[in-house]
Enzyme design. Structure first.
Site, PDB file in Angstrom:
ATOM      1  CD  GLU A 111      -8.800  -9.481  -3.187  1.00  0.00           C
ATOM      2  OE1 GLU A 111      -7.640  -9.807  -2.866  1.00  0.00           O
ATOM      3  OE2 GLU A 111      -9.653  -9.104  -2.358  1.00  0.00           O
ATOM      4  CE1 TYR A 165      -9.421  -2.973   0.967  1.00  0.00           C
ATOM      5  CE2 TYR A 165      -8.813  -0.820   0.119  1.00  0.00           C
ATOM      6  CZ  TYR A 165      -8.465  -2.008   0.741  1.00  0.00           C
ATOM      7  OH  TYR A 165      -7.165  -2.236   1.111  1.00  0.00           O
ATOM      8  CG  ASN A 191      -3.584  -2.146   7.136  1.00  0.00           C
ATOM      9  OD1 ASN A 191      -3.432  -1.760   5.986  1.00  0.00           O
ATOM     10  ND2 ASN A 191      -4.658  -2.787   7.544  1.00  0.00           N
ATOM     11  CG  HIS A 243      -5.277  -6.293  -0.047  1.00  0.00           C
ATOM     12  ND1 HIS A 243      -6.482  -6.379   0.605  1.00  0.00           N
ATOM     13  CD2 HIS A 243      -5.333  -7.208  -1.063  1.00  0.00           C
ATOM     14  CE1 HIS A 243      -7.247  -7.282   0.003  1.00  0.00           C
ATOM     15  NE2 HIS A 243      -6.566  -7.796  -1.017  1.00  0.00           N
ATOM     16  CE  LYS A 281      -3.880  -2.092   2.555  1.00  0.00           C
ATOM     17  NZ  LYS A 281      -4.827  -1.864   3.675  1.00  0.00           N
TER      18      LYS A 281
HETATM   19  P1  IDP Z   1      -7.965  -6.617   5.919  1.00  0.00           P
HETATM   20  O1  IDP Z   1      -7.114  -5.657   5.106  1.00  0.00           O
HETATM   21  O2  IDP Z   1      -7.254  -7.085   7.162  1.00  0.00           O
HETATM   22  O3  IDP Z   1      -8.535  -7.738   5.099  1.00  0.00           O
HETATM   23  P2  IDP Z   1     -10.601  -5.327   5.818  1.00  0.00           P
HETATM   24  O4  IDP Z   1     -11.642  -5.388   6.893  1.00  0.00           O
HETATM   25  O5  IDP Z   1     -10.867  -6.065   4.548  1.00  0.00           O
HETATM   26  O6  IDP Z   1      -9.219  -5.776   6.489  1.00  0.00           O
HETATM   27  O7  IDP Z   1     -10.364  -3.770   5.510  1.00  0.00           O
HETATM   28  C1  IDP Z   1      -9.651  -3.358   4.376  1.00  0.00           C
HETATM   29  C2  IDP Z   1      -8.771  -2.184   4.746  1.00  0.00           C
HETATM   30  O8  IDP Z   1      -9.596  -1.080   5.168  1.00  0.00           O
HETATM   31  C3  IDP Z   1      -7.832  -2.422   5.933  1.00  0.00           C
HETATM   32  O9  IDP Z   1      -6.654  -3.125   5.563  1.00  0.00           O
HETATM   33  C4  IDP Z   1      -7.566  -1.022   6.413  1.00  0.00           C
HETATM   34  O10 IDP Z   1      -6.603  -0.358   5.598  1.00  0.00           O
HETATM   35  C5  IDP Z   1      -8.917  -0.358   6.197  1.00  0.00           C
HETATM   36  N1  IDP Z   1      -9.746  -0.423   7.423  1.00  0.00           N
HETATM   37  C6  IDP Z   1     -10.444  -1.493   7.893  1.00  0.00           C
HETATM   38  N2  IDP Z   1     -11.076  -1.189   9.043  1.00  0.00           N
HETATM   39  C7  IDP Z   1     -10.756   0.106   9.315  1.00  0.00           C
HETATM   40  C8  IDP Z   1     -11.119   1.021  10.362  1.00  0.00           C
HETATM   41  O11 IDP Z   1     -11.850   0.696  11.302  1.00  0.00           O
HETATM   42  N3  IDP Z   1     -10.592   2.286  10.289  1.00  0.00           N
HETATM   43  C9  IDP Z   1      -9.787   2.687   9.257  1.00  0.00           C
HETATM   44  N4  IDP Z   1      -9.439   1.875   8.252  1.00  0.00           N
HETATM   45  C10 IDP Z   1      -9.916   0.599   8.267  1.00  0.00           C
HETATM   46 MG    MG Z   2      -9.934  -7.671   3.574  1.00  0.00          MG
END
Ligand code: IDP
Ligand code: MG
Length: 153
Positions: A126, A49, A112, A115, A9
């Protein structure tokens, strides 16, 4: 062998962590069969997303994912999807275990670093979203016999 999509990312790009992270996957024994840099736009991010578009943080997530080009990778190996998710760690970097990528490099729920596809089915969807035909390659590392036992499932 199983394939999965990883995105390095904008947080990884801006922080200069590309090499560190690619190293981890290679050291683990995952085979890189696709790798390119691309600028994401709102259209592809709304698809990718789709499960989050109604969340209050979605506009911020969009901006964050467009803040630099990203690197998309196809990684291949036995149980690649599950293995890469384990290496990635929990969504929030502060909750992710030390030793995982997010656990070692992130303090954030949004920023984070990586992905990773969460199921084999989503991995296929994907990869087709981010790679054009011909951008994923098929080759066998010369030392593959030292990656797996001959009869390993
Ligand atoms: P993942 O990346 O661990 O699969 P997902 O729930 O699919 O998690 O969410 C996709 C991305 O959206 C996350 O990696 C993160 O960057 C962002 N995200 C998810 N939940 C939050 C939140 O509560 N606050 C801000 N960003 C979030
Ligand atoms: Mg995810």
């Amino acid at each position: 062998m199983e394939q999965t999509l990883v995105i390095l990312k904008p947080s990884a790009i801006h922080r200069g962590l590309i090499g560190e992270i690619i190293n981890r996957f290679q050291n683990k024994g995952l085979i890189i069969t696709g790798l390119k840099m691309m600028q994401l736009d709102e259209t592809i991010l709304r698809e990718h997303y789709a499960h989050l578009v109604e969340k209050p943080f979605f506009p911020s997530l969009l901006e964050s994912m467009m803040a630099a080009p990203v690197i998309v990778m196809c990684l291949e190996g036995k149980d690649a999807v599950e293995t890469v998710r384990l290496m990635t760690g929990a969504t929030n970097g502060r909750k992710a275990l030390p030793g995982t990528i997010r656990g070692d490099f992130s303090m954030s729920g949004q920023e984070n670093i990586v992905h990773a596809s969460d199921s084999v089915e989503n991995g296929k969807i994907e990869l087709a979203r981010f790679f054009k035909p011909g951008e994923i390659f098929n080759y066998t590392p010369s030392d593959l016999r030292f990656y797996y036992a001959p009869d390993e499932n």
